[in-house]
Design a protein around this motif. Structure first.
Motif, mmCIF file in Angstrom:
data_model
loop_
_atom_site.group_PDB
_atom_site.id
_atom_site.type_symbol
_atom_site.label_atom_id
_atom_site.label_comp_id
_atom_site.label_asym_id
_atom_site.label_seq_id
_atom_site.Cartn_x
_atom_site.Cartn_y
_atom_site.Cartn_z
ATOM 1 N N TYR A 465 30.353 19.955 17.447
ATOM 2 C CA TYR A 465 29.131 20.767 17.474
ATOM 3 C C TYR A 465 28.970 21.519 16.170
ATOM 4 O O TYR A 465 29.943 21.832 15.476
ATOM 5 C CB TYR A 465 29.129 21.731 18.664
ATOM 6 C CG TYR A 465 30.114 22.873 18.567
ATOM 7 C CD1 TYR A 465 29.843 24.015 17.804
ATOM 8 C CD2 TYR A 465 31.331 22.835 19.254
ATOM 9 C CE1 TYR A 465 30.752 25.062 17.720
ATOM 10 C CE2 TYR A 465 32.239 23.880 19.175
ATOM 11 C CZ TYR A 465 31.936 24.992 18.408
ATOM 12 O OH TYR A 465 32.836 26.032 18.316
ATOM 13 N N ASP A 467 27.077 25.004 14.978
ATOM 14 C CA ASP A 467 26.344 26.208 15.365
ATOM 15 C C ASP A 467 25.517 26.696 14.189
ATOM 16 O O ASP A 467 26.045 26.880 13.082
ATOM 17 C CB ASP A 467 27.314 27.304 15.811
ATOM 18 C CG ASP A 467 27.645 27.207 17.291
ATOM 19 O OD1 ASP A 467 27.035 26.356 17.978
ATOM 20 O OD2 ASP A 467 28.522 27.960 17.764
ATOM 21 N N ARG A 474 22.524 25.370 18.772
ATOM 22 C CA ARG A 474 23.647 24.489 18.465
ATOM 23 C C ARG A 474 23.171 23.050 18.395
ATOM 24 O O ARG A 474 22.326 22.616 19.189
ATOM 25 C CB ARG A 474 24.708 24.659 19.549
ATOM 26 C CG ARG A 474 25.854 23.665 19.526
ATOM 27 C CD ARG A 474 26.898 23.992 20.584
ATOM 28 N NE ARG A 474 27.680 25.181 20.208
ATOM 29 C CZ ARG A 474 28.661 25.682 20.962
ATOM 30 N NH1 ARG A 474 28.960 25.123 22.132
ATOM 31 N NH2 ARG A 474 29.335 26.736 20.554
ATOM 32 N N THR A 512 26.270 26.408 25.574
ATOM 33 C CA THR A 512 25.409 27.246 24.742
ATOM 34 C C THR A 512 24.051 27.380 25.397
ATOM 35 O O THR A 512 23.637 26.521 26.194
ATOM 36 C CB THR A 512 25.259 26.639 23.329
ATOM 37 O OG1 THR A 512 24.483 27.518 22.524
ATOM 38 C CG2 THR A 512 24.596 25.279 23.369
ATOM 39 N N CYS A 515 20.303 24.276 22.543
ATOM 40 C CA CYS A 515 20.916 23.225 21.734
ATOM 41 C C CYS A 515 20.010 22.020 21.602
ATOM 42 O O CYS A 515 19.073 21.819 22.385
ATOM 43 C CB CYS A 515 22.271 22.803 22.321
ATOM 44 S SG CYS A 515 22.187 21.985 23.920
#
Length: 723
Positions: A465, A467, A474, A512, A515
């Motif tokens: 991932y 961020d 994300r 999250t 995303c």
């Protein structure tokens, strides 16, 4: 690219003729180890050596990695400086091309350091290039040392400070040395009294050196050690005060002596004013008259230093190995820096290309493309790559349940280099384990080519991932896609863009609040990328369980003004209703690069030449070998781009130096890796020919800084005929 032969490609072949004339040992001068002819790093021991020093005579010791850009705190923060003093310096690390052993002092907690000083008690200490390369990859400045002490030091100071002309000549040499070897400044450590009549010249020297370093090497630092005071006396102050502030005012900072107390630190804060972060409070890890006693109690001194909001200078971290031994060095090293974690602000790398195989610059063996290429222990810090920002500590899972997690470096398996990042834990139903790995600040102003390589087991997979920080959310780089490749737009690079997925359908979306998700390249685009990465037809490469996923992310994947602030990995079960399970996931590679760099992927080296060749008897430690002679030479070449490394191969030998096995002389065998555009072949065993003509053929295969390997079949080569 499969099956390329010499007739299929345009290959540059140089030819070289040599006569086998056995000599006792190579005669190359003091830049080489006398018996083996290995290039070595060394200091300048006398004033004459400094004044007679010339550039372009010591290419093996020039660092090759530029200083990476790094993340910076939004508000000011105290700095951390580490002063290396491992057994006086120039131990195994003096061997530029590395050593065949594992138990060397090495460092990999670069996320904590703003500056690293390579220290010894020689007059002018030049950092070995491996240390500078490792520091620069991780965004840390590397400094050398100028030290004078005892009677010899006093005599040198008399000569240097005899006149303005003398001290400027000396300073100009120091600037030229730092510029040539590509390190970032000097620690100035004058530990002998200075005659009062010479004090104006010494002050002028420090001021002139600092100014000239800034002019010729922007961003460089000159740090003054708390020793001599304004009247020339050698009186350590353990604080910044009127006796020593003249040196503080004309340099980039002061390294305080170690026998301070908290009252002296408070006075130093007042005296420094707005430059309090340029006061580096000394902490001796050996604890010699030091607050807290050093060692495992270094955190006590660090607590007081940080409570006064001052910078820290940690001296002699080699204590971990010198005092506690080599056998448990890694365990003790991690424990030591873990104790200090609360007192050490971190930084990450924010420049492109961002490429890491998680190699720490050593290994029990060496890996290439997931297979073992070297079957012996080794250490070379030039091989070290970007290291994780975050410590290997258990984390809570997003659903609030605590699942066992750990993150560590593993030398038992790797994709490239000496090891891999090992993630371990226990997953229950519905759980996803996140691992924060890198802090970064990459600004995606164009398309990004991202890839990662994983090896998973026990019904668990992993994805990376990115961020973006703030409310940008994300980006999840998922493991698979849904639509056919031809449904995606074709890019200017001959690759299809990655498919955008519906993140709500992914089991990791709950990690999250916001995303987006993308699928890896597939079919022809994936194959094209693999061919470029390996420099050959990738269908012939067997990576033994390692899987690489590539992503071409459009600019729309990132909001306007966004930046990648963190990179990590999510581990999750591949079954919808799994039992509780233990797992291991290895991360062998992580890359974020500009896809424009693809155009340079197949460029070969040019102007390959050979110098300093010689023949010798077999070295005494090599036994049970007959009908062989020992060949030494230096290979040099040009390359138009920055390289990650160069692999050197040879054919014409019948013994494999890395696997200790017999060969057919037609086989092409890997013999070493260079991190500069030259390589020393040291005592290569070549079959004797008894009046006939033998032939060795060397090939040099470059890898770009993005990790793309030029095709070996088309590598530039030099043929050596001998008789």
């Amino acid at each position: 690219m499969a099956g390329l032969s010499d007739q299929d490609v345009d290959i540059v072949i140089e030819k070289f003729q040599t006569k086998v004339s056995i000599s006792e040992k190579p005669e190359l001068g003091n830049h080489y180890e006398p018996n083996t002819s290995e290039p070595i790093a060394q200091p300048l021991r006398t004033l004459d050596e400094v004044l007679l020093w010339k550039p372009d005579e010591d290419g093996f010791n020039v660092a090759t990695i530029l200083l990476a850009k790094r993340t910076e705190a939004k508000a000011g923060k105290p700095y951390t400086l580490l002063c290396h003093d491992m057994m006086g310096g120039y131990q195994e690390d003096r061997f530029v091309q590395g050593v065949p052993k594992l138990e060397c002092y090495r460092y990999y907690h670069w996320q904590y350091l703003d500056m690293f000083i390579y220290f010894s008690h020689y007059f002018v200490t030049i950092p070995p290039p491996s240390w500078t390369n490792a520091a620069h990859k991780n965004g840390t400045l590397m400094l050398g040392t100028v030290i004078t002490e005892w009677n010899d030091g006093a005599e040198r100071c008399k000569q240097v400070f005899a006149s303005e002309s003398a001290y400027k000549t000396f300073a100009d040499k120091l600037v030229a040395i730092a510029k040539y070897y590509k390190f970032d400044g000097w620690l100035v450590n004058i530990e002998n009294p200075i005659a009062a009549t010479h004090m104006p010249q010494m002050v002028g020297w420090v001021e002139y050196l600092t100014k000239e370093m800034h002019t010729h090497l922007p961003g460089s630092k000159v740090i003054w050690y708390d020793s001599v005071i304004i009247d020339g006396s050698l009186k350590w102050q353990d604080m910044l005060n009127d006796n020593n502030r003249v040196f503080f005012d004309i340099s980039d900072g002061m390294f305080l002596n170690y026998t301070w107390n908290e009252a002296k630190l408070k006075d130093s804060v007042k005296n420094a004013g707005e430059r309090k972060y340029d006061v580096f409070v000394g902490v001796d890890v050996f604890g010699r008259n030091c607050f807290g006693g050093g060692g495992w109690n270094t955190n006590k001194a660090m607590s007081v230093i940080r409570s006064n909001n001052l910078s820290a200078a940690i001296f002699a971290p080699g204590w971990v190995m010198e005092k506690l031994g080599r056998e448990q060095f890694i365990t003790n090293q991690n424990k030591y820096w873990g104790i200090l974690d609360d007192f050490l602000p971190t930084h990450g790398v924010s420049s492109l290309p961002f490429v890491t195989y998680f190699c720490r610059g050593y290994g029990e063996q060496g890996f290439r493309n997931g297979t073992v290429a070297l079957v012996k222990s080794w250490c070379n810090l030039s091989a070290q790559q970007i290291q994780p920002t975050f410590l290997q500590v258990p984390q809570d899972t997003p659903d609030g349940k605590t699942g066992h997690q750990s993150m560590d470096h593993c030398v038992k398996d790797g994709f490239n280099g000496g090891g891999s990042l090992l993630l371990r834990g226990t997953l229950g139903q519905g759980q996803v384990h996140p691992y924060r790995i890198f802090e970064t600040g990459i600004v995606p102003s164009h398309q990004l080519l991202v890839s990662y390589t994983v090896k998973c087991c026990n019904a668990v997979d992993a994805c990376v991932y990115l961020d973006l920080g703030g409310d940008q959310g994300r980006v999840i780089l998922w493991t698979s896609g849904e639509s056919a490749e031809d449904k995606q737009p074709m890019s200017a690079y001959g690759l299809r863009e990655s498919e955008q997925l519906d993140p709500s359908k992914l089991p990791v979306s709950k990690t999250t609040a916001k995303c987006t998700a993308y699928a890896p390249l597939k079919e022809a685009s994936h194959k094209n990328m693999q061919d470029i990465v390996f420099g050959c037809d990738s269908s012939s490469i067997h990576c033994i369980g390692w899987q690489t996923r590539h992503y071409l992310l459009p600019t729309s994947a990132f909001g306007e003004g966004s930046k990648i602030e963190e990179m990590g990995v999510l581990c999750f079960p591949t079954e919808s209703d799994p039992p509780k399970m233990d797992y291991m996931v290895r991360i062998g590679e992580l890359k974020i690069i500009n896809p424009d760099s693809l155009k340079n992927s197949s460029t070969q080296v040019s102007n390959l030449t050979m110098v300093d060749d010689s023949w010798h008897n077999i070295l005494p430690h090599i036994t049970n070998v007959t009908d062989q002679a020992s060949f030494c030479c230096t290979l040099k070449w040009d390359y138009p781009y920055e390289a990650m490394h160069y692999d050197v191969y040879v054919s014409g030998v019948n013994r494999d130096p890395n696997h200790n096995r017999d060969l057919a002389t037609s086989e092409v065998v890997f013999i070493g890796r260079a991190y500069a555009n030259l390589f020393r072949v040291c005592h290569l065993l070549a079959p004797t020919v008894n009046g006939k003509e033998g032939q060795l053929e060397f090939k040099v295969q470059p890898s770009t800084q993005e990790g793309f390997v030029a095709p070996l079949a088309a590598a530039t080569r030099i043929r050596v005929a001998y008789s």
